[in-house]
Enzyme design. Structure first.
Site, PDB file in Angstrom:
ATOM      1  CE  LYS A 141      -1.441  -1.925   3.608  1.00 42.65           C
ATOM      2  NZ  LYS A 141      -2.033  -2.280   4.916  1.00 42.65           N
TER       3      LYS A 141
ATOM      4  N   GLY B 203      -7.022   2.546  11.617  1.00 46.99           N
ATOM      5  CA  GLY B 203      -7.792   1.398  11.121  1.00 46.99           C
ATOM      6  C   GLY B 203      -7.708   1.183   9.623  1.00 46.99           C
ATOM      7  CB  THR B 204      -5.880   2.973   6.906  1.00 43.01           C
ATOM      8  OG1 THR B 204      -6.227   4.226   7.480  1.00 43.01           O
ATOM      9  CG2 THR B 204      -5.939   3.063   5.412  1.00 43.01           C
ATOM     10  N   GLY B 205      -5.277   0.064   7.597  1.00 42.97           N
ATOM     11  CA  GLY B 205      -4.690  -1.209   7.156  1.00 42.97           C
ATOM     12  C   GLY B 205      -5.600  -2.392   7.441  1.00 42.97           C
ATOM     13  CB  CYS B 206      -7.566  -3.347  10.449  1.00 42.90           C
ATOM     14  SG  CYS B 206      -6.230  -3.140  11.634  1.00 42.90           S
TER      15      CYS B 206
ATOM     16  CB  THR C  35      -5.722   7.559   8.487  1.00 46.90           C
ATOM     17  OG1 THR C  35      -4.554   7.939   9.238  1.00 46.90           O
ATOM     18  CG2 THR C  35      -6.061   8.633   7.484  1.00 46.90           C
TER      19      THR C  35
HETATM   20  O1  PXL Z   1      -3.590  -0.990  12.522  1.00 39.82           O
HETATM   21  C1  PXL Z   1      -2.915  -2.061  13.047  1.00 39.82           C
HETATM   22  C2  PXL Z   1      -3.539  -2.606  14.291  1.00 39.82           C
HETATM   23  C3  PXL Z   1      -3.981  -3.904  14.312  1.00 39.82           C
HETATM   24  N1  PXL Z   1      -4.518  -4.471  15.392  1.00 39.82           N
HETATM   25  C4  PXL Z   1      -4.656  -3.787  16.526  1.00 39.82           C
HETATM   26  C5  PXL Z   1      -4.244  -2.472  16.588  1.00 39.82           C
HETATM   27  C6  PXL Z   1      -3.667  -1.852  15.448  1.00 39.82           C
HETATM   28  C7  PXL Z   1      -3.217  -0.465  15.489  1.00 39.82           C
HETATM   29  O2  PXL Z   1      -3.309   0.233  16.455  1.00 39.82           O
HETATM   30  O3  PXL Z   1      -4.395  -1.803  17.713  1.00 39.82           O
HETATM   31  C8  PXL Z   1      -5.256  -4.434  17.713  1.00 39.82           C
END
Ligand code: PXL
Length: 269
Positions: A175, A211-214, A209
């Site tokens: 990304k 939570g973008t990756g998840c 932003t």
């Molecule tokens: O964004 C990656 C991520 C994944 N999982 C948990 C997180 C984070 C970022 O803070 O807290 C539990």
């Protein structure tokens, strides 16, 4: 109704913006049934992560057995995997249940700088989990670690994707959001699976932003779970991400989160 099922393996985020909470929202917004195996409980808010409580590896294994032997999964997505032992438990169960649609989001460091994975876990992720992955979705800092090189440009991204592909992953999706760029430039993501694809979208400037990756990896997993090809799934995930960044929520004193339910929120806020 028989839903398409996506099992999300990762950490809980109390703020609701990232981790398992983001995964389940994204999978639901894609019209799939989301399930969860929790690997760690984090205490966090919009200012950052204040604590991490990893789940015992045996209990991660028990969660996986319990859900997979009864319900099964059309795709599995992994997020925060804090320790080597937890990764080994996940690897064993992926093999036992012969799951081949595995999307690995190589979550390493939270936005505020907190390590979400220790050093031994990084090694286990590369050695044992990536060779089982159908797709891996690093951002630029994660791709730099996996490919062991600096990434400053799109050609660098392509070179890194090739190197990560050599670790045994079928599809590498890097990304481009973290690439140094001027304000007007697009965000380009690179997919490499023997052939190379570029996905570009407008850059939306937002500080909210989290939570973008998840969200991106979960939307990708939902597309793959439906039986779509990787290119179509990546395109759909990108479209959802752009909407989620346009509809961010402002929360707390720090960084707010992306929001996949923007249209629904507009009706009620
Ligand atoms: O964004 C990656 C991520 C994944 N999982 C948990 C997180 C984070 C970022 O803070 O807290 C539990």
């Amino acid at each position: 109704m028989k839903p398409v099922k996506v099992l999300c393996i990762g950490g809980s985020d109390t703020s609701g913006g990232a981790g398992i909470q983001a995964d389940l929202k994204a999978v639901s917004a894609c019209g799939c049934w989301g399930m969860s195996v929790i690997t760690a409980v984090t205490a966090q808010n919009t200012g950052g992560v204040s604590g991490i409580y990893p789940v015992a590896p045996e209990f991660v294994a028990k969660q996986l057995d319990t859900v997979l032997k009864d319900i099964g999964a059309d795709a599995v997505k992994t997020g925060m995997l804090p320790t080597e032992e937890i990764i080994q438990a996940v690897v064993r169960k992926i093999k036992k249940y012969k799951i081949n649609k595995v999307v690995v989001d190589p979550v390493m460091i939270a936005k505020g700088g907190k390590n979400l994975m220790n050093g031994k876990a990084r090694t286990a992720l590369v050695k044992d989990l990536l060779p089982l992955a159908f797709a891996v979705t690093p951002n630029i800092p994660e791709a730099e670690i996996l490919a062991k090189m600096k990434i400053k440009s799109i050609p660098d991204m392509k070179e890194a994707a090739l190197k990560i592909h050599e670790l045994g992953v079928k599809n590498v999706l890097i990304k481009g959001g973290h690439l140094p760029a001027d304000k007007k430039s697009d965000v380009t993501d690179i997919l490499y699976n023997g052939s190379c694809y570029e996905f570009s979208s407008q850059r939306i400037h937002s500080r909210d932003t989290h939570g973008t990756g998840c969200t991106y990896a979960s939307a990708l997993s939902a597309g793959i779970a439906r039986g779509g090809g990787i290119v179509d799934a990546a395109l759909q995930a990108k479209i959802m991400m752009v909407a989620a960044i346009k509809n961010t929520v402002t929360l707390g004193m720090g960084y707010g989160s992306v929001n996949v339910f923007g249209e629904l929120f507009k009706k009620h806020c």
